[in-house]
Design a protein around this motif. Structure first.
Motif, PDB file in Angstrom:
ATOM      1  N   GLY A  93      -4.469  -2.092  10.521  1.00  0.00           N
ATOM      2  CA  GLY A  93      -5.240  -0.960   9.343  1.00  0.00           C
ATOM      3  C   GLY A  93      -3.881  -0.718   8.788  1.00  0.00           C
ATOM      4  O   GLY A  93      -4.442  -0.753   7.346  1.00  0.00           O
ATOM      5  N   ASN A  94      -2.582  -1.261   8.382  1.00  0.00           N
ATOM      6  CA  ASN A  94      -2.176  -1.015   7.417  1.00  0.00           C
ATOM      7  C   ASN A  94      -2.591  -2.290   6.323  1.00  0.00           C
ATOM      8  O   ASN A  94      -1.981  -1.578   5.526  1.00  0.00           O
ATOM      9  CB  ASN A  94      -0.023  -0.632   8.161  1.00  0.00           C
ATOM     10  N   GLU A 144      -5.030  -0.580   4.750  1.00  0.00           N
ATOM     11  CA  GLU A 144      -4.388   0.706   3.117  1.00  0.00           C
ATOM     12  C   GLU A 144      -3.296  -0.070   2.488  1.00  0.00           C
ATOM     13  O   GLU A 144      -4.191   0.613   1.392  1.00  0.00           O
ATOM     14  CB  GLU A 144      -4.413   1.816   3.938  1.00  0.00           C
ATOM     15  N   ARG A 199      -5.765  -1.010  -1.311  1.00  0.00           N
ATOM     16  CA  ARG A 199      -6.431  -0.229  -1.639  1.00  0.00           C
ATOM     17  C   ARG A 199      -5.146   0.165  -2.473  1.00  0.00           C
ATOM     18  O   ARG A 199      -5.870   0.576  -3.882  1.00  0.00           O
ATOM     19  CB  ARG A 199      -6.718   0.298  -0.712  1.00  0.00           C
ATOM     20  N   THR A 200      -4.135  -0.095  -2.978  1.00  0.00           N
ATOM     21  CA  THR A 200      -3.179   0.370  -3.622  1.00  0.00           C
ATOM     22  C   THR A 200      -2.725  -0.456  -4.424  1.00  0.00           C
ATOM     23  O   THR A 200      -3.621  -1.023  -5.591  1.00  0.00           O
ATOM     24  CB  THR A 200      -1.435   0.301  -3.215  1.00  0.00           C
ATOM     25  N   PRO A 213      -8.560   3.882  -4.243  1.00  0.00           N
ATOM     26  CA  PRO A 213      -8.745   4.503  -3.365  1.00  0.00           C
ATOM     27  C   PRO A 213     -10.039   4.912  -2.342  1.00  0.00           C
ATOM     28  O   PRO A 213      -9.600   5.063  -1.479  1.00  0.00           O
ATOM     29  CB  PRO A 213      -7.546   5.791  -3.571  1.00  0.00           C
ATOM     30  N   GLN A 242     -13.849  -0.049  -0.048  1.00  0.00           N
ATOM     31  CA  GLN A 242     -13.788  -0.526   1.141  1.00  0.00           C
ATOM     32  C   GLN A 242     -12.993  -2.130   1.267  1.00  0.00           C
ATOM     33  O   GLN A 242     -13.793  -2.985   0.706  1.00  0.00           O
ATOM     34  CB  GLN A 242     -15.179  -0.442   1.983  1.00  0.00           C
ATOM     35  N   LYS A 299     -13.649  -0.738  10.212  1.00  0.00           N
ATOM     36  CA  LYS A 299     -13.431   0.318  10.022  1.00  0.00           C
ATOM     37  C   LYS A 299     -12.366   1.023  11.777  1.00  0.00           C
ATOM     38  O   LYS A 299     -11.548   2.202  11.402  1.00  0.00           O
ATOM     39  CB  LYS A 299     -14.608   1.402  10.073  1.00  0.00           C
ATOM     40  N   GLU A 341      -8.904   0.085  11.117  1.00  0.00           N
ATOM     41  CA  GLU A 341      -8.049   1.274   9.387  1.00  0.00           C
ATOM     42  C   GLU A 341      -7.416   3.102  10.742  1.00  0.00           C
ATOM     43  O   GLU A 341      -6.918   3.451  11.135  1.00  0.00           O
ATOM     44  CB  GLU A 341      -8.801   1.273   8.587  1.00  0.00           C
ATOM     45  N   GLU A 342      -9.138   3.483  11.867  1.00  0.00           N
ATOM     46  CA  GLU A 342      -8.860   3.681  12.616  1.00  0.00           C
ATOM     47  C   GLU A 342      -7.750   3.927  13.791  1.00  0.00           C
ATOM     48  O   GLU A 342      -7.936   4.803  14.730  1.00  0.00           O
ATOM     49  CB  GLU A 342      -9.618   4.648  12.830  1.00  0.00           C
ATOM     50  N   GLU A 385       0.476  -8.155   5.517  1.00  0.00           N
ATOM     51  CA  GLU A 385       0.776  -7.243   5.585  1.00  0.00           C
ATOM     52  C   GLU A 385       2.534  -7.391   5.359  1.00  0.00           C
ATOM     53  O   GLU A 385       2.877  -6.776   4.808  1.00  0.00           O
ATOM     54  CB  GLU A 385       1.040  -6.527   7.043  1.00  0.00           C
TER      55      GLU A 385
END
Length: 389
Positions: free
Chosen positions: A40-41, A44, A47-48, A53, A56, A234, A237-238, A256
């Motif tokens: 999940g991280n 995220e 996106r950076t 931001p 998907q 999804k 990420e959740e 990561e």
């Protein structure tokens, strides 16, 4: 270097020790809470790095070609018109993938070492409606850098999806996916992202997802179908467990780690580092009177350099001498001229010391092969550029 050679090809690259260490840890369950957090991280952090931001992200086991296939298979239906803007080998690969899905393909192919002009692209977009256009940010075969921003703006102007092959550019060249309105930016793990081969990485815009949701026919691909993968992305990420296909656990742990390293450096600072190292390296190459494949420095990538062998220098002999100096380089890729040039990657964790080693070995190889150069000239030019940066 002690005990091993310096890998200076356009991918795989030299990887950070922490990334390699992550590859070697005991493999965890793909639904273990700590791995779910890692996955999940990573989504995220993408996106950076992509500066998206609203996008998907997808992390899939596979290569950059799978990422290309995923973009095309989910967005393109049989009979759709697609414009391919090609600056080398991988533009033509887009054509091959598109034809597998029944697309009507128009190719705008640049002369070797050059790019297709914006006027030519706009004339094509004016002539008929294209559902999508594809472009290669840095074509690994030529070292040519395309500016995707104005092309993406033209695509938006003519209601055309924009698909950017960023395999040799993401995390090494400037990309602002959301601000530039690029619908797809895809890459692979083994380039400037800095992770061993095995991950296809893709960021889809909200518009791209909407086009996929509203397609009239089923996606003609099982493994790449967003229907199977979007719920997985999804869920992770959740921070929920989910399953479609077993993810490459250690590669994602390494991803990561690398994304954290990239974000700690800062993506803008990282892009600037790639730029000044590439510019300094080109000055070193120019000091030896060697010719680059891109027709101008403005079109030369900052993640790799494609360089013609000087007249009278045999490519196989040159590569052998570089290898003997513990530097691994890549040969040419374009079929019609592959024996006339070589390629050197300089992306990811590359340092000035790495490039000094390359230039030193390059000078020695050329001198031993009878090419008349002044020893130390490229090193002097490179050092001066780095010192004054």
């Amino acid at each position: 270097m002690k005990g091993r050679k310096l890998l200076m090809i356009p991918g795989p690259i030299e990887f950070e020790p922490d990334v390699l260490q992550a590859m070697g840890i005991a493999t965890n369950s793909h639904v273990a809470p700590d791995f779910i957090e890692t996955f999940g991280n990573s989504l995220e952090l993408m996106r950076t790095v992509w500066k998206s931001p609203k996008g998907q992200p997808f992390i899939i086991s596979g290569t950059g070609t799978l990422a290309m296939d995923m973009a095309i298979s989910n967005l393109i239906e049989s009979g759709d018109s697609v414009l391919v803007i090609s600056s080398g080998y991988f533009g033509i690969r887009f054509k091959s993938i598109l034809e597998c899905y029944g697309a009507e393909v128009t190719v705008l192919e640049a002369p070797t070492g050059d790019v297709v002009s914006l006027d030519t692209i706009e004339e094509a977009l004016k002539s008929k409606h294209y559902k999508a256009l594809t472009m290669t940010h840095v074509d690994t075969s030529t070292g040519v850098l395309v500016d995707p921003k104005p092309i993406a703006h033209l695509a938006k102007k003519y209601n055309t999806l924009s698909i950017l092959d960023g395999v040799c550019s993401v995390a090494g060249e400037e990309i602002n996916q959301d601000d530039w309105s690029i619908d797809i930016v895809l890459t692979a793990s083994q380039k400037a992202i800095g992770v061993p081969p095995g991950l296809a990485l893709l960021m889809a815009s909200e518009k791209a997802i909407q086009v996929w949701e509203n397609r009239k026919t089923p996606v003609g691909n099982y493994y790449a179908n967003w229907k199977n993968w979007l719920p997985i992305m999804k869920a992770y990420e959740e921070r929920r467990p989910s399953y479609f296909g077993t993810p490459p656990v250690n590669l994602i742990v390494a991803l990561e780690v690398s994304l954290k390293i990239i974000c700690k450096e800062g993506i803008n600072k990282r892009i600037k580092r790639h730029r000044y190292l590439a510019e300094a390296f080109r000055l070193g190459i120019e000091a030896l009177h060697l010719k680059m494949l891109p027709v101008s420095n403005a079109l030369a990538a900052h993640t790799l350099s494609a360089i013609y062998y000087p007249e009278g220098v045999d490519g196989a002999s040159f590569s052998a001498k570089m290898n003997a100096s513990d530097i691994i380089i890549a040969g040419g890729l374009l079929a019609d001229i592959k024996s006339t040039y070589f390629r050197i990657g300089h992306m990811g964790s590359v340092s000035p010391n790495d490039l000094l080693a390359v230039l030193g070995a390059l000078e020695r190889a050329l001198i031993e092969l009878g090419y008349p150069i002044e020893s130390g000239k490229s090193l002097h030019a490179f050092q001066n550029a780095i010192i004054t940066n």
